[in-house]
Write a protein that holds these residues in place. Structure first.
Motif, PDB file in Angstrom:
ATOM      1  N   ILE A   1       0.749  -1.206  -0.194  1.00 57.43           N
ATOM      2  CA  ILE A   1      -0.083   0.081   0.110  1.00 57.43           C
ATOM      3  C   ILE A   1       0.852   1.206   0.201  1.00 57.43           C
ATOM      4  O   ILE A   1       1.854   1.171   0.851  1.00 57.43           O
ATOM      5  CB  ILE A   1      -1.015   0.111   1.257  1.00 57.43           C
ATOM      6  N   VAL A   2       0.598   2.124  -0.694  1.00 57.28           N
ATOM      7  CA  VAL A   2       1.441   3.330  -0.967  1.00 57.28           C
ATOM      8  C   VAL A   2       0.339   4.660  -0.545  1.00 57.28           C
ATOM      9  O   VAL A   2      -0.824   4.797  -1.068  1.00 57.28           O
ATOM     10  CB  VAL A   2       2.006   3.523  -2.326  1.00 57.28           C
ATOM     11  N   VAL A   3       0.838   5.035   0.514  1.00 54.16           N
ATOM     12  CA  VAL A   3      -0.156   6.347   0.894  1.00 54.16           C
ATOM     13  C   VAL A   3       0.574   7.585   1.031  1.00 54.16           C
ATOM     14  O   VAL A   3       1.854   7.819   0.980  1.00 54.16           O
ATOM     15  CB  VAL A   3      -0.109   6.212   2.501  1.00 54.16           C
ATOM     16  N   MET A   4      -0.068   8.429   0.038  1.00 50.91           N
ATOM     17  CA  MET A   4       0.518   9.660  -0.448  1.00 50.91           C
ATOM     18  C   MET A   4       0.685  10.772   0.279  1.00 50.91           C
ATOM     19  O   MET A   4       1.812  11.299   0.348  1.00 50.91           O
ATOM     20  CB  MET A   4      -0.227  10.360  -1.706  1.00 50.91           C
TER      21      MET A   4
ATOM     22  N   HIS B   1       4.178   1.994   2.447  1.00 48.07           N
ATOM     23  CA  HIS B   1       5.037   2.824   1.987  1.00 48.07           C
ATOM     24  C   HIS B   1       4.337   4.175   2.013  1.00 48.07           C
ATOM     25  O   HIS B   1       3.232   4.398   1.751  1.00 48.07           O
ATOM     26  CB  HIS B   1       5.641   2.456   0.666  1.00 48.07           C
ATOM     27  N   TYR B   2       5.136   5.405   2.438  1.00 45.25           N
ATOM     28  CA  TYR B   2       4.635   6.640   2.423  1.00 45.25           C
ATOM     29  C   TYR B   2       5.600   7.370   1.332  1.00 45.25           C
ATOM     30  O   TYR B   2       6.769   7.344   1.214  1.00 45.25           O
ATOM     31  CB  TYR B   2       4.819   7.147   3.763  1.00 45.25           C
ATOM     32  N   CYS B   3       4.641   8.435   0.761  1.00 43.31           N
ATOM     33  CA  CYS B   3       5.283   9.573  -0.165  1.00 43.31           C
ATOM     34  C   CYS B   3       5.505  10.769   0.438  1.00 43.31           C
ATOM     35  O   CYS B   3       6.127  11.648  -0.304  1.00 43.31           O
ATOM     36  CB  CYS B   3       4.366   9.423  -1.412  1.00 43.31           C
TER      37      CYS B   3
ATOM     38  N   ALA C   1       5.273  12.687  -6.018  1.00 43.90           N
ATOM     39  CA  ALA C   1       5.461  11.989  -7.171  1.00 43.90           C
ATOM     40  C   ALA C   1       6.559  11.423  -7.641  1.00 43.90           C
ATOM     41  O   ALA C   1       6.434  10.277  -8.157  1.00 43.90           O
ATOM     42  CB  ALA C   1       4.839  13.245  -8.378  1.00 43.90           C
ATOM     43  N   LEU C   2       7.499  12.031  -7.268  1.00 43.89           N
ATOM     44  CA  LEU C   2       8.872  11.746  -7.534  1.00 43.89           C
ATOM     45  C   LEU C   2       9.255  10.232  -7.050  1.00 43.89           C
ATOM     46  O   LEU C   2       9.619   9.259  -7.451  1.00 43.89           O
ATOM     47  CB  LEU C   2      10.045  12.495  -7.559  1.00 43.89           C
ATOM     48  N   ARG C   3       8.919  10.369  -5.604  1.00 47.87           N
ATOM     49  CA  ARG C   3       8.836   9.177  -4.791  1.00 47.87           C
ATOM     50  C   ARG C   3       8.163   7.967  -4.992  1.00 47.87           C
ATOM     51  O   ARG C   3       8.394   6.762  -5.138  1.00 47.87           O
ATOM     52  CB  ARG C   3       8.531   9.587  -3.203  1.00 47.87           C
ATOM     53  N   LEU C   4       6.827   8.315  -5.478  1.00 48.01           N
ATOM     54  CA  LEU C   4       5.851   7.445  -6.233  1.00 48.01           C
ATOM     55  C   LEU C   4       6.442   6.559  -7.229  1.00 48.01           C
ATOM     56  O   LEU C   4       6.558   5.402  -7.324  1.00 48.01           O
ATOM     57  CB  LEU C   4       4.631   8.003  -6.424  1.00 48.01           C
ATOM     58  N   ASN C   5       6.871   7.363  -8.216  1.00 48.39           N
ATOM     59  CA  ASN C   5       7.395   6.733  -9.527  1.00 48.39           C
ATOM     60  C   ASN C   5       8.557   5.743  -9.260  1.00 48.39           C
ATOM     61  O   ASN C   5       8.938   4.935  -9.790  1.00 48.39           O
ATOM     62  CB  ASN C   5       7.662   7.753 -10.429  1.00 48.39           C
TER      63      ASN C   5
END
Length: 173
Positions: free
Chosen positions: A35-38, A58-60, A72-76
């Motif tokens: 799970i990615v939490v923005m 994971h956290y962005c 957004a960079l962390r997400l990608n």
């Protein structure tokens, strides 16, 4: 299969509670689930504890109202590192943050409510869209021509117990 769910927040709500249940079931089926939490500061500890220990969160690190550039960079970067087979967006607008085309191609999203501008942002860019009911599916089709797959929010009746007596003094089960 490696499955990544992306959500803005991880607080108490119907979507988030269902996300915990879905992730736990996916782990039981042998999938690797992330799970990615923005957004920072919007994680409910009780939900986090309810997740199977094999679900990775994971956290962005986006602050509320803050810029989307670094998150957004962390997400990608995270998507490149994880290289998922399935990408499930819990908000259609998240697709606009995903740069590598290969991840856009494996993305899907669920529409949890009747369509409106706020919850259908960039929905036409998502290859596969699910609706929680036939009413939502029909409304989305009428709203902007997006067809979706109806995947009803369901209640598992086998998990419910039925009282045999008319005595309602105890807590309902």
């Amino acid at each position: 299969m490696k499955i990544v769910h992306i959500t803005w927040m991880f607080t108490f709500g119907g979507i988030e509670t269902m996300l915990v249940n879905i992730c736990n079931e996916q782990v039981k089926l042998g999938h690797e689930v992330h799970i990615v939490v923005m957004q920072d500061g919007v994680t409910e500890k009780t939900l986090r504890k309810a997740l199977d220990q094999h679900v990775k969160v994971h956290y962005c690190h986006r602050s509320e109202g803050g810029s989307l550039l670094l998150p957004a960079l962390r997400l990608n970067w995270l998507l490149m590192k994880l290289n998922p087979n399935v990408l499930h967006l819990h908000s259609s607008g998240i697709i606009r943050l995903i740069v590598p085309h290969k991840f856009r191609n494996i993305a899907n999203s669920t529409l949890h409510a009747l369509p409106k501008k706020e919850n259908t942002v960039a929905i036409k860019q998502i290859p596969r869209v699910f609706s929680i009911s036939n009413a939502v599916r029909q409304a989305l089709l009428a709203y902007n021509g997006t067809d979706s797959i109806c995947n009803p929010n369901g209640i598992r009746p086998e998990l419910m117990t039925q009282r045999q007596s008319g005595d309602w003094k105890d807590t309902l089960q």
